[in-house]
Structure formats: structure tokens, C-alpha cells
Write a protein that holds these residues in place. Sequence first.
Motif, PDB file in Angstrom:
ATOM      1  N   ARG A  71     104.824  75.450 -33.120  1.00 50.30           N
ATOM      2  CA  ARG A  71     105.709  74.318 -32.804  1.00 50.30           C
ATOM      3  C   ARG A  71     106.710  74.656 -31.701  1.00 50.30           C
ATOM      4  N   ASP A 116     107.343  85.041 -43.755  1.00 48.95           N
ATOM      5  CA  ASP A 116     105.984  84.860 -44.248  1.00 48.95           C
ATOM      6  C   ASP A 116     105.091  84.584 -43.033  1.00 48.95           C
ATOM      7  N   GLN A 126     102.497  82.749 -42.604  1.00 53.69           N
ATOM      8  CA  GLN A 126     102.172  81.341 -42.358  1.00 53.69           C
ATOM      9  C   GLN A 126     103.365  80.603 -41.726  1.00 53.69           C
ATOM     10  N   ASN A 127     104.557  80.887 -42.228  1.00 59.03           N
ATOM     11  CA  ASN A 127     105.759  80.278 -41.650  1.00 59.03           C
ATOM     12  C   ASN A 127     105.880  80.623 -40.179  1.00 59.03           C
ATOM     13  N   PRO A 148     111.320  70.947 -41.383  1.00 57.89           N
ATOM     14  CA  PRO A 148     110.755  71.199 -42.717  1.00 57.89           C
ATOM     15  C   PRO A 148     111.125  72.550 -43.332  1.00 57.89           C
ATOM     16  N   TRP A 149     111.649  73.471 -42.522  1.00 61.50           N
ATOM     17  CA  TRP A 149     112.042  74.781 -43.058  1.00 61.50           C
ATOM     18  C   TRP A 149     113.493  74.778 -43.561  1.00 61.50           C
ATOM     19  N   GLY A 150     114.165  73.660 -43.382  1.00 63.56           N
ATOM     20  CA  GLY A 150     115.518  73.552 -43.920  1.00 63.56           C
ATOM     21  C   GLY A 150     116.619  73.661 -42.881  1.00 63.56           C
ATOM     22  N   ARG A 173     112.376  88.046 -49.092  1.00 63.04           N
ATOM     23  CA  ARG A 173     112.226  87.095 -50.200  1.00 63.04           C
ATOM     24  C   ARG A 173     113.478  86.945 -51.046  1.00 63.04           C
ATOM     25  N   MET A 194     113.855  71.287 -49.288  1.00 59.58           N
ATOM     26  CA  MET A 194     113.281  70.204 -48.491  1.00 59.58           C
ATOM     27  C   MET A 194     112.247  69.459 -49.340  1.00 59.58           C
ATOM     28  N   LEU A 234     111.852  82.171 -44.608  1.00 57.76           N
ATOM     29  CA  LEU A 234     111.217  83.255 -45.346  1.00 57.76           C
ATOM     30  C   LEU A 234     110.243  83.989 -44.421  1.00 57.76           C
ATOM     31  N   ALA A 241     109.982  66.188 -43.296  1.00 50.99           N
ATOM     32  CA  ALA A 241     110.589  66.517 -44.589  1.00 50.99           C
ATOM     33  C   ALA A 241     112.082  66.234 -44.499  1.00 50.99           C
ATOM     34  N   PRO A 267     105.491  79.449 -48.744  1.00 46.17           N
ATOM     35  CA  PRO A 267     105.576  79.191 -47.303  1.00 46.17           C
ATOM     36  C   PRO A 267     105.773  77.687 -47.083  1.00 46.17           C
ATOM     37  N   THR A 268     106.243  77.322 -45.940  1.00 45.74           N
ATOM     38  CA  THR A 268     106.342  75.891 -45.617  1.00 45.74           C
ATOM     39  C   THR A 268     104.973  75.455 -45.107  1.00 45.74           C
ATOM     40  N   ASN A 316     110.482  80.708 -54.673  1.00 43.65           N
ATOM     41  CA  ASN A 316     111.281  81.114 -53.516  1.00 43.65           C
ATOM     42  C   ASN A 316     110.429  81.664 -52.383  1.00 43.65           C
TER      43      ASN A 316
END
Lengths: 280, 322
Positions: free
Chosen positions: A140, A130, A132-133, A34-36, A109, B212, A128, B244, B136-137, B133
Motif C-alpha cells: 500500500r 508480522d 503479513q502486516n 485498518p492497522w489502527g 507481540r 479496528m 505488530l 475499517a 495480522p491485519t 493480540n
Amino acid sequence: MLSLLKNFGLNAPKEKFDEVFEYLTQYYPRGEDPWGLNVKKARKSLEVIWPLYHNYFKVRVFGKENVQDQPYMVVPNHTGQIAIDGMLVSTAFALDVQPPRILRGMVERFFTTLPFIGMWAAEGGAVLGDRQNCHQLLKRGQSILAFPEGVRGVAKSTSDFYQTQSFTKGFFRLSAEAGVDVLPVAVVGAEEFYPYVYQAKTLANFFNLPALPLSLNYLPLPSPVDIYIGKPYKIASGIGADSPDDIINREVKNIESIIQEMINEGLANRRHFFANKEFE
Amino acid sequence: MIGFKNIKSVLIIGAAGGLAEITASLLIKEHPEVRITGIDPRPIPHPIRHENIEYLKMRFTRTKFEKLFREKQFDLVLHLARMSHADSSTHGKMEKRLDANVIGTKRILDLCLKYEVKKVIILSTYHVYGALNDNPTFITEDFPLRASIRYPELRDVVEMDQLCTNWMWKNQSDIETLVLRPCAIIGPQIQNTMTRYLTTPYAPLPADFNPMFQYIHEFDMAKILIDCIAKVPTGLYNIAPDEAISVREARNFMGLPSIPIPMAILYGAAKIISSPLWRFPDYLLDYLKYSCIIDNNEIKKHIGNSAFRFSIHESLELLKLE
């Protein structure tokens, strides 16, 4: 690009890549996350990076035995004006460490707004920077690559080479929250990519830039790089994400000292390069 | 929490939409005793023939709308009538959308309260978080709604959502209210921007960004709406699968040719071009640039994992079959 490298005999070792990516494909069965992250694109990027890693910067990795099959907060010193050191550490953890892993490098950013580069980095595992990320990724089982010195570390003048700049504390609180060990890493050799640098801080502020290095060269010199992976720094029981600042500061200072010590040892054992003497 | 034994009369607002149609057919199949009234100002393309389903063509801002509440004594209202941006020209219809989505929704909610509706479920959208940008995910429900920071055209989306959530907490002791923020719903019966984008040949594809996306199949979304009636208490819920997919992978999977174009050119082109081949409002282009991935833990606490039957690839496969 890859065929061009092949013509010069700089192609990545197929067997090694097959083995690593067979493992990683099982780890990321959907091919993306999900993060790409995109495993196929990550392989292609690493195949392009390999000649730089192996032939140009001649990277050696020490302390591989310190890495176990578990997530880590990987914390290296930050050097070399541009984040090539991050690319080399990530390559080392993907190709030279068992089990292989794609480090999730925390980026600024502005990086995510860069056309092509932001996409390329995300497909290679960058995310990013962050809170939370970071928390979600550690939960995980992913390993994070964080540079607690930030821009201050990478953008140093020659007089400050190999002196760690004071670490920010966020990485430690996040590790404590997730209960994940910190893995100290020292990168030696990257400062000499640009051996003569003056950071024009006033000018950088004027143009609202994170840094403005004035250097004799703007292409990195082929300084040989050594990556030292230290022993995992376990978060002591009783220390959590919400522990008081003085405790966190003490712990972070310990990690900073460990990395500085690893750098100093690394400097004593480095390979010859014409620009080395100036900074030893 | 309200159960199906307390629900005798249901109002579906926006009954002409594909999701409303699937939801109504699932609801009547599972609970044939429930009376359903479906309203929409648009003609109903595929009305379901059942003795307990009645369709009315009406705008929900008119006086006779209140009469409907008075006479039918609805126990449950499904508000699926948010006016989407799919048919908007680049900047047009904003006033109309604000009127329908904000003023119209306020009127619906007030009528629900006045006529003692037991539960109201409102379909908002993940667009409320904005495509930025620094997203957060796995954005959680308490994250700021930043959609209109860059584009005032998205004001209606954010204002409708905020209106509903404020109203929800204010009246929580009188009425159960759910505000759902689904990811992109796709399916052959859904005519939204994303379904159209995924099924259009030669649609532009960002060459320099690859965000995503989460997709939910229309049947899963309809089933979750039904599950929400009896299983989910008052609150705000993101609706999305765990996984995703990048926009590039999704387009590749659909097997349709795309035209890779750098975003800078795409912004300029979208302002000028609005062709029958590709209608995509320019203020939604950021969603093709930056990811907006939402967290689904809150809804899963109530409906579990099994509600998401179709994986993203299966959802795309089903869309491809059409």
C-alpha cells in the motif's frame, strides 16, 4: 498536556505541523487505517513528542535528500535501552523529511497487549511485527520501520555501545518480496541516555523478561541525538524473498556494515555531552 | 456453476432473522419465479406476502424437516440459522448453541446431499479467527481458526465452520457449497451483538484499547448472498469491505454517550453485570480489545468491488437514522 507544554514555551510549531498534517490528511482521507493509525491522534502525540525531540534530545537529521516519494524499509541501529530511538526516527520522518510520512514501526507481540501504550503506539502508526502486516503495508505504499537487531540491539551493556548486533534477515526478504529499497539509518547519541548500564541477563531469564538493564539512571539523560539517513540500498535484480540463505546473509551483512560505518562517522562528528568521552 | 435458470425452489433456514428477511425480499424481487420456503422455530416477525413465499414454523432437527426436503425438492439452501451469542447470558446456552450450530448444521448438510440440492450457502462469522493480540491485519481464509483458544464458549462457532468446510471439500463433486465468514453485519433489522452495542447509549467503551472493526450493512450482505448463488463457486470466503473503523470512532460517529472503562475492569464487570442496557457476553470482550480484520480478495475475484455499496460511515449513518 499540550497546554502545559505551551506554558513552558515548548509548543510545537503550528505552521510546520499544519503543513505536514494537511499532507497526511490527504494521504489518509479516512483519518484512520485498518492497522489502527489515527491521523489526529498521531498529530497530538507528535506535538507532545516535539519538545523531547527538539528541545531535550536536540535531534539533528542528516541525509534528508536521500529520501524520495516512495516506500522504504527503514532500518536503523537500535540503541538506548528503551525504544526512544524509534520514536525519534519516526518523528524525523514525519516532520523533517519530505514528503512527510508516518513510519509503520514493527513492534513485538507483547507490546500490543499493553493497556494504553499499545493503543497509543497503534494510533501513532505502530503495527505488530508480522510478515503479513509488513507485506500488506509495503504493497500500500507505506514505509516500514524495522529494527533487525531487536531486543539484542537496544538492551546492551555499556561495553557494547555502538556495536551493531547481528541483524535478523526477515526485513530483507520482505523488502525483496515487495521490491522496496532498504533505507539504512544510524542513530548516534541514544546510547548515552543511559550511559552506565549492565544487562543482568541471567536475572532477566529467571524473571522471563526480554531484558533487565541495571543503570545509574532510569530517566533518559538529554544526550544530543543525530540521525543519519543513508543512501537507499537497492535490492539487486535476481534477488528475491526466496533466494538462498547465503545470498541473503551477504546482503544483510552489507547493510549492517553500512550502518556501522555511518555510526562510526557519526561518532566522530557528534556534539559535546558529558557522558560521551567514555564511549568514543 | 449453477445459474438461476436451474433454481426453482429455495429453502431459507433461519427465516425469522433480519438478514433472511432482506435476502428473501431481494431474491423474490429479482427472481419472482423462484419458490421460497422459509423455516424457523421462532415466529416470523415480518412475513413477506408473496404467492411464491411460504413460511413454516419448525425446528430443523425434527423428522418433518426431512419431509420438507423430500417434498419441495430444493435446488438451493441458504443456511442463515447459526444461533448467535447475542441472546446468551454470559456462559449459558452453550449446550443449546452446540446442538443447533454443530449437530443441526450437520443434519442440514446431510439432507442437502441426500436430496440432491444443487447449492448450499452457509453463513459463518469472522469470529472464528478469534480476537488475539497477534492477529495480522487482513486475515485470509486459510488462517487458523483460533476463536476457542481462550474461550471454550466459542467452540460452537469454530466447530460449525470446520464441519462445513470439511464437508464442503469432501462433497465438492456432488454439491456446490459456500461458507461465508462475514465481518460484523449491522443494520436496523439485524439484532446481533454488534448492532446492539453500537446503538446502546452509555455502553462501556474500552479506555485502554481501540481495536479496528469492519462493518457491512445488512442490505449489502443480503445482496452478496444473492450474488453468491450464481457468481461464486464452491469455497470459503471472507466478506468485508476494504476499510475499517476503530470502535471509538464508530461509537463517536453514532453520537451516543459511552462510558470509558479499562478492559481489566470490564472483564470483571461483564462477568457480574448483565443488564437490559448492555448485554455482551464476557467471552466476546476480546473483540473490543484486539482487532480481527479480514481480507476480502477471494470474494472480490467473483463479485467485484461494486457489491459493497455502503461505506462503513454510510452503514453507521443508516443505523443512526433508525
